[in-house]
Design an enzyme around this catalytic site. Structure first.
Site, PDB file in Angstrom:
ATOM      1  N   ASP A 188      25.660  56.052  25.410  1.00 36.79           N
ATOM      2  CA  ASP A 188      24.420  55.617  25.882  1.00 36.79           C
ATOM      3  C   ASP A 188      24.271  54.848  23.997  1.00 36.79           C
ATOM      4  O   ASP A 188      24.531  55.813  23.053  1.00 36.79           O
ATOM      5  CB  ASP A 188      23.721  55.797  26.470  1.00 36.79           C
ATOM      6  CG  ASP A 188      21.810  55.066  26.442  1.00 36.79           C
ATOM      7  OD1 ASP A 188      22.166  54.164  26.544  1.00 36.79           O
ATOM      8  OD2 ASP A 188      21.426  55.825  27.400  1.00 36.79           O
TER       9      ASP A 188
ATOM     10  N   ASP B  62      22.965  52.981  31.866  1.00 35.51           N
ATOM     11  CA  ASP B  62      22.195  51.720  32.714  1.00 35.51           C
ATOM     12  C   ASP B  62      22.424  50.979  32.992  1.00 35.51           C
ATOM     13  O   ASP B  62      23.707  50.591  31.755  1.00 35.51           O
ATOM     14  CB  ASP B  62      20.534  51.820  32.073  1.00 35.51           C
ATOM     15  CG  ASP B  62      20.552  51.850  30.563  1.00 35.51           C
ATOM     16  OD1 ASP B  62      21.546  51.402  29.810  1.00 35.51           O
ATOM     17  OD2 ASP B  62      19.381  52.357  29.814  1.00 35.51           O
TER      18      ASP B  62
ATOM     19  N   THR C 215      14.218  61.016  25.455  1.00 36.80           N
ATOM     20  CA  THR C 215      13.512  61.880  26.195  1.00 36.80           C
ATOM     21  C   THR C 215      14.634  62.975  26.140  1.00 36.80           C
ATOM     22  O   THR C 215      14.747  64.249  27.279  1.00 36.80           O
ATOM     23  CB  THR C 215      12.081  61.703  26.900  1.00 36.80           C
ATOM     24  OG1 THR C 215      13.135  60.732  27.656  1.00 36.80           O
ATOM     25  CG2 THR C 215      11.338  61.091  26.271  1.00 36.80           C
TER      26      THR C 215
ATOM     27  N   ARG D 188      12.779  52.382  35.301  1.00 38.17           N
ATOM     28  CA  ARG D 188      12.295  52.413  34.713  1.00 38.17           C
ATOM     29  C   ARG D 188      10.643  52.787  35.412  1.00 38.17           C
ATOM     30  O   ARG D 188      10.725  51.683  35.878  1.00 38.17           O
ATOM     31  CB  ARG D 188      11.779  51.942  33.047  1.00 38.17           C
ATOM     32  CG  ARG D 188      12.847  52.533  31.899  1.00 38.17           C
ATOM     33  CD  ARG D 188      12.807  52.777  30.794  1.00 38.17           C
ATOM     34  NE  ARG D 188      13.334  53.266  30.076  1.00 38.17           N
ATOM     35  CZ  ARG D 188      13.842  55.174  29.692  1.00 38.17           C
ATOM     36  NH1 ARG D 188      13.299  55.782  30.406  1.00 38.17           N
ATOM     37  NH2 ARG D 188      14.360  55.042  28.328  1.00 38.17           N
TER      38      ARG D 188
ATOM     39  N   LYS E  48      19.410  52.311  35.835  1.00 41.46           N
ATOM     40  CA  LYS E  48      18.345  52.587  36.034  1.00 41.46           C
ATOM     41  C   LYS E  48      17.089  52.001  36.245  1.00 41.46           C
ATOM     42  O   LYS E  48      17.328  50.507  35.982  1.00 41.46           O
ATOM     43  CB  LYS E  48      18.715  53.914  34.794  1.00 41.46           C
ATOM     44  CG  LYS E  48      16.950  54.322  34.384  1.00 41.46           C
ATOM     45  CD  LYS E  48      17.367  54.262  33.006  1.00 41.46           C
ATOM     46  CE  LYS E  48      16.951  53.407  31.778  1.00 41.46           C
ATOM     47  NZ  LYS E  48      17.214  53.003  30.108  1.00 41.46           N
TER      48      LYS E  48
ATOM     49  N   ARG F  69      13.243  49.509  20.235  1.00 48.05           N
ATOM     50  CA  ARG F  69      13.533  49.135  22.188  1.00 48.05           C
ATOM     51  C   ARG F  69      12.804  47.944  21.866  1.00 48.05           C
ATOM     52  O   ARG F  69      12.527  47.766  23.005  1.00 48.05           O
ATOM     53  CB  ARG F  69      13.088  50.270  22.799  1.00 48.05           C
ATOM     54  CG  ARG F  69      14.605  51.268  22.648  1.00 48.05           C
ATOM     55  CD  ARG F  69      14.062  52.623  23.208  1.00 48.05           C
ATOM     56  NE  ARG F  69      13.514  52.971  24.509  1.00 48.05           N
ATOM     57  CZ  ARG F  69      13.662  54.567  25.034  1.00 48.05           C
ATOM     58  NH1 ARG F  69      13.273  54.945  23.694  1.00 48.05           N
ATOM     59  NH2 ARG F  69      12.809  54.303  25.703  1.00 48.05           N
TER      60      ARG F  69
ATOM     61  N   THR G 134      17.426  59.677  30.508  1.00 50.49           N
ATOM     62  CA  THR G 134      18.174  58.243  31.140  1.00 50.49           C
ATOM     63  C   THR G 134      19.658  59.394  31.342  1.00 50.49           C
ATOM     64  O   THR G 134      19.780  58.506  32.340  1.00 50.49           O
ATOM     65  CB  THR G 134      18.213  57.867  30.773  1.00 50.49           C
ATOM     66  OG1 THR G 134      16.942  56.862  29.647  1.00 50.49           O
ATOM     67  CG2 THR G 134      19.505  56.915  30.845  1.00 50.49           C
TER      68      THR G 134
HETATM   69  C1  R5P Z   1      17.742  52.383  26.789  1.00 52.99           C
HETATM   70  O1  R5P Z   1      17.377  51.812  27.757  1.00 52.99           O
HETATM   71  C2  R5P Z   1      17.976  52.875  26.018  1.00 52.99           C
HETATM   72  O2  R5P Z   1      19.954  52.411  26.526  1.00 52.99           O
HETATM   73  C3  R5P Z   1      18.277  54.440  26.385  1.00 52.99           C
HETATM   74  O3  R5P Z   1      18.957  55.064  27.650  1.00 52.99           O
HETATM   75  C4  R5P Z   1      16.994  55.129  26.597  1.00 52.99           C
HETATM   76  O4  R5P Z   1      16.849  54.624  24.888  1.00 52.99           O
HETATM   77  C5  R5P Z   1      17.028  56.782  26.288  1.00 52.99           C
HETATM   78  O5  R5P Z   1      15.763  57.144  26.582  1.00 52.99           O
HETATM   79  P1  R5P Z   1      15.785  58.306  27.233  1.00 52.99           P
HETATM   80  O6  R5P Z   1      16.667  59.553  26.680  1.00 52.99           O
HETATM   81  O7  R5P Z   1      13.853  59.048  26.689  1.00 52.99           O
HETATM   82  O8  R5P Z   1      15.861  58.104  28.463  1.00 52.99           O
END
Ligand code: R5P
Length: 312
Positions: free
Chosen positions: A219, A169, A224, A194, A192, A96, A227
């Site tokens: 996704d 997202d 966590t 952050r 979405k 990421r 999202t």
């Molecule tokens: C981020 O943009 C990725 O596509 C995933 O949505 C993200 O890594 C998920 O992270 P989390 O489960 O912590 O929201």
């Protein structure tokens, strides 16, 4: 080049064994020692001179140790005169961290690509990078597979009536489009945001129609779960009757699993690109193996055949 040899770091030996099973070769013999000063030693316990070697090591906790172990593994193979070394990294470390979207930060995924090359890797085989264009970080051949066809094949065997594919997202929009096209389903998008570095996500807007429909959120990874659970809530508020998810990499960090069990997400389909420890298993999580797929790619790389043909 003579033999094909597959080795495993300590990250995911079950996946490496399974890849070997599909290839019909034994897992290469090696051992890893962690000394009291936290230094790592890797020893290759068989001859690899002139061999076409594949080292399987996805990124999973402890991430930094796993990365260094992979680099030391590659270095050991290089000094043991392996002819070609391919790092098989189904989930890429720091994936990421692929852009400079804040001042004075590192692009750590590119740094990892550089480190692999410095260690002596000749090629990389990976699966669904967070941003596909991160493939350009490698100055050596990098084959990027996608688990989307595999997940779709599995989903096609389920009841998909009245289902809408939802991108978790905006960054996921292209992949979600691929899911929607393969499954012949309509597409919706969650916008979405952050908030800060505390990994909190906020689903702000929904683009598309979900009222009275079943939703399939897609996704590249679940960490966590913020999202996914935010998106699921938004979809329920807009009248979705059911929410399921198909996500490639099950990072499942922190409280992701208990949160899943309290959430409105009834099914989470993932792959075994990363091991899921016993403590993170849940009846709501279904795991599809990518072992046969990776084995087929390894076989094609070894034989000099097209890898992209696998994705068709
Ligand atoms: C981020 O943009 C990725 O596509 C995933 O949505 C993200 O890594 C998920 O992270 P989390 O489960 O912590 O929201």
């Amino acid at each position: 080049m003579t033999a094909i040899k597959v080795f495993s770091g300590t990250a995911h030996p079950v996946l490496a064994e399974s890849i070997c099973h599909h290839l019909g070769v034994p897992l290469g013999r090696s051992h890893v020692v962690r000394f009291s000063n936290e230094n790592i030693k890797v020893r290759i316990d068989e001859n690899v001179r002139g061999a076409d070697v594949f080292v399987v090591q996805p990124s999973c906790p402890p991430v930094s140790d796993g990365l260094l172990e992979l680099l030391i593994f590659i270095d050991a193979l290089k000094y043991a005169s392996a002819e070609r070394i391919t790092a098989v990294i189904p989930y890429f470390p720091y994936v990421r961290s692929d852009k400079k979207d804040e001042p004075r930060i590192s692009i750590a995924a590119r740094l990892c690509a550089d480190l692999l090359q410095t260690a002596g890797a000749h090629r990389v085989l990976t699966l669904d990078l967070h941003a596909p264009q991160a493939q350009g970080f490698f100055r050596m051949p990098c084959d990027q597979l996608s688990a989307v066809p595999l997940l779709c094949q599995h989903l096609q065997r389920q009841d998909l009536r009245d289902t809408v594919v939802v991108a978790a997202d905006v960054g996921e929009a292209k992949d979600a489009g691929r899911f929607a096209k393969r499954l012949g389903l309509p597409l919706a998008l969650v916008d979405k945001r952050r908030i800060d570095d505390r990994e909190r996500a906020k689903a702000v807007t929904l683009v598309g129609e979900v009222a009275g429909r079943r939703c399939l959120i897609v996704d590249d990874e679940i960490a966590t779960g913020g999202t996914l659970f935010e998106a699921a809530e938004l979809l329920r508020q807009h009248g979705a009757t059911e929410v399921r998810a198909a996500i490639v990499h099950p990072v499942l960090s922190g409280e992701a699993v208990p949160r899943l069990e309290r959430s409105s997400v009834t099914q989470l389909l993932v792959t075994d690109s990363i091991p899921i420890p016993e403590s993170k298993r849940s009846p709501r999580i279904e795991v599809l193996s990518v072992a046969a797929f990776l084995a087929a790619a390894i076989d094609r790389i070894h034989e000099g055949q097209s890898v992209s043909a696998l994705l068709e």
